[in-house]
Design a protein around this motif. Structure first.
Motif, short mmCIF file in Angstrom:
data_model
loop_
_atom_site.label_atom_id
_atom_site.label_comp_id
_atom_site.label_asym_id
_atom_site.label_seq_id
_atom_site.Cartn_x
_atom_site.Cartn_y
_atom_site.Cartn_z
N GLU A 50 0.83 -1.20 0.00
CA GLU A 50 0.00 0.00 0.00
C GLU A 50 0.86 1.25 0.00
O GLU A 50 2.00 1.23 0.47
CB GLU A 50 -0.92 0.02 1.22
N VAL A 51 0.29 2.31 -0.52
CA VAL A 51 0.90 3.64 -0.46
C VAL A 51 -0.20 4.60 -0.01
O VAL A 51 -1.39 4.29 -0.09
CB VAL A 51 1.48 4.10 -1.82
N THR A 52 0.21 5.75 0.48
CA THR A 52 -0.75 6.79 0.84
C THR A 52 -0.59 7.96 -0.11
O THR A 52 0.52 8.47 -0.29
CB THR A 52 -0.54 7.27 2.29
N ILE A 53 -1.69 8.34 -0.74
CA ILE A 53 -1.71 9.57 -1.53
C ILE A 53 -2.64 10.54 -0.80
O ILE A 53 -3.33 10.15 0.15
CB ILE A 53 -2.19 9.34 -2.98
N HIS A 54 -2.64 11.78 -1.22
CA HIS A 54 -3.54 12.76 -0.62
C HIS A 54 -4.42 13.34 -1.72
O HIS A 54 -3.91 13.80 -2.74
CB HIS A 54 -2.75 13.86 0.08
N VAL A 55 -5.73 13.26 -1.50
CA VAL A 55 -6.69 13.79 -2.46
C VAL A 55 -7.40 14.97 -1.81
O VAL A 55 -8.06 14.81 -0.78
CB VAL A 55 -7.72 12.72 -2.88
N LYS B 62 -6.82 15.08 1.80
CA LYS B 62 -7.22 13.95 2.65
C LYS B 62 -6.39 12.72 2.31
O LYS B 62 -6.23 12.37 1.14
CB LYS B 62 -8.70 13.62 2.42
N PRO B 63 -5.86 12.03 3.32
CA PRO B 63 -5.08 10.81 3.04
C PRO B 63 -5.96 9.70 2.48
O PRO B 63 -7.07 9.48 2.97
CB PRO B 63 -4.50 10.44 4.41
N VAL B 64 -5.45 9.03 1.46
CA VAL B 64 -6.17 7.92 0.83
C VAL B 64 -5.19 6.77 0.68
O VAL B 64 -4.12 6.94 0.10
CB VAL B 64 -6.71 8.34 -0.56
N ARG B 65 -5.53 5.61 1.23
CA ARG B 65 -4.70 4.41 1.08
C ARG B 65 -5.00 3.81 -0.28
O ARG B 65 -6.16 3.68 -0.68
CB ARG B 65 -5.00 3.38 2.18
N ALA B 66 -3.95 3.44 -1.00
CA ALA B 66 -4.09 2.86 -2.32
C ALA B 66 -3.20 1.64 -2.44
O ALA B 66 -2.19 1.53 -1.75
CB ALA B 66 -3.71 3.89 -3.39
N ALA B 67 -3.58 0.73 -3.29
CA ALA B 67 -2.73 -0.43 -3.57
C ALA B 67 -1.57 0.00 -4.45
O ALA B 67 -1.76 0.75 -5.41
CB ALA B 67 -3.54 -1.52 -4.25
N ALA B 68 -0.37 -0.45 -4.13
CA ALA B 68 0.78 -0.16 -4.98
C ALA B 68 0.48 -0.67 -6.38
O ALA B 68 -0.03 -1.77 -6.56
CB ALA B 68 2.02 -0.85 -4.42
N CYS C 264 -6.02 8.08 -15.00
CA CYS C 264 -6.06 6.65 -15.35
C CYS C 264 -4.73 6.16 -15.87
O CYS C 264 -4.50 4.95 -15.92
CB CYS C 264 -7.17 6.37 -16.35
N LEU C 265 -3.84 7.07 -16.28
CA LEU C 265 -2.55 6.67 -16.85
C LEU C 265 -1.39 6.95 -15.90
O LEU C 265 -0.24 6.76 -16.26
CB LEU C 265 -2.30 7.41 -18.17
N THR C 266 -1.71 7.40 -14.69
CA THR C 266 -0.67 7.75 -13.72
C THR C 266 -0.72 6.78 -12.55
O THR C 266 -1.78 6.59 -11.95
CB THR C 266 -0.88 9.20 -13.22
N THR C 267 0.41 6.18 -12.23
CA THR C 267 0.47 5.22 -11.12
C THR C 267 0.68 5.97 -9.81
O THR C 267 1.45 6.93 -9.75
CB THR C 267 1.64 4.24 -11.36
N VAL C 268 -0.01 5.52 -8.78
CA VAL C 268 0.13 6.15 -7.47
C VAL C 268 1.56 6.03 -6.95
O VAL C 268 2.28 5.09 -7.29
CB VAL C 268 -0.83 5.54 -6.42
N ALA C 269 1.96 7.02 -6.16
CA ALA C 269 3.27 7.00 -5.51
C ALA C 269 3.11 7.55 -4.10
O ALA C 269 2.25 8.42 -3.86
CB ALA C 269 4.27 7.86 -6.30
N GLU C 270 3.90 7.05 -3.19
CA GLU C 270 3.82 7.48 -1.80
C GLU C 270 3.92 9.00 -1.69
O GLU C 270 4.83 9.60 -2.27
CB GLU C 270 4.94 6.82 -0.98
#
Ligand code: FES
Length: 100
Positions: A11-16, A19-25, A76-82
């Motif tokens: 998991e990584v945490t992004i902020h939307v 607000k912190p949002v947990r996401a799957a790597a 949709c084309l950008t991968t989440v990052a911590e």
């Protein structure tokens, strides 16, 4: 409502919008936002109506968000990052002269 079909590999945490949002790597930003309950990612420049991701493959441009200070990125084309900072582009008023 969306749910995951497979177990995440980390998991990584992004902020939307702060607000912190947990996401799957490995998630795209759009997938992470939908899984967290954000359905409207931006609003139409013409009518100001809320817009949601549609194709998830980079064709429709209905997923534009600001990522780390850069506007109009395709979620949709950008991968989440911590620590990634994401801001929904929700304009309040329609474009002047749009006739809507
Ligand atoms: S969801 Fe269609 S371009 Fe991103």
């Amino acid at each position: 409502m969306f749910r995951r079909l497979r177990a995440a590999g980390g998991e990584v945490t992004i902020h939307v919008d702060g607000k912190p949002v947990r996401a799957a790597a490995g998630d795209s930003v759009a997938a992470a936002m939908l899984a967290a309950g954000f359905t409207a990612l931006h609003s139409s420049a013409v009518s100001a109506s809320p817009r949601a991701p549609h194709c998830m493959i980079g064709n429709c441009f209905e997923c534009l968000v600001e990522i780390d200070g850069l506007p109009d990125r395709q979620a949709c084309l950008t991968t989440v990052a911590e620590g990634m900072q994401v801001r929904r582009q929700m304009d309040e008023a329609p474009m002047e002269g749009a006739g809507v």
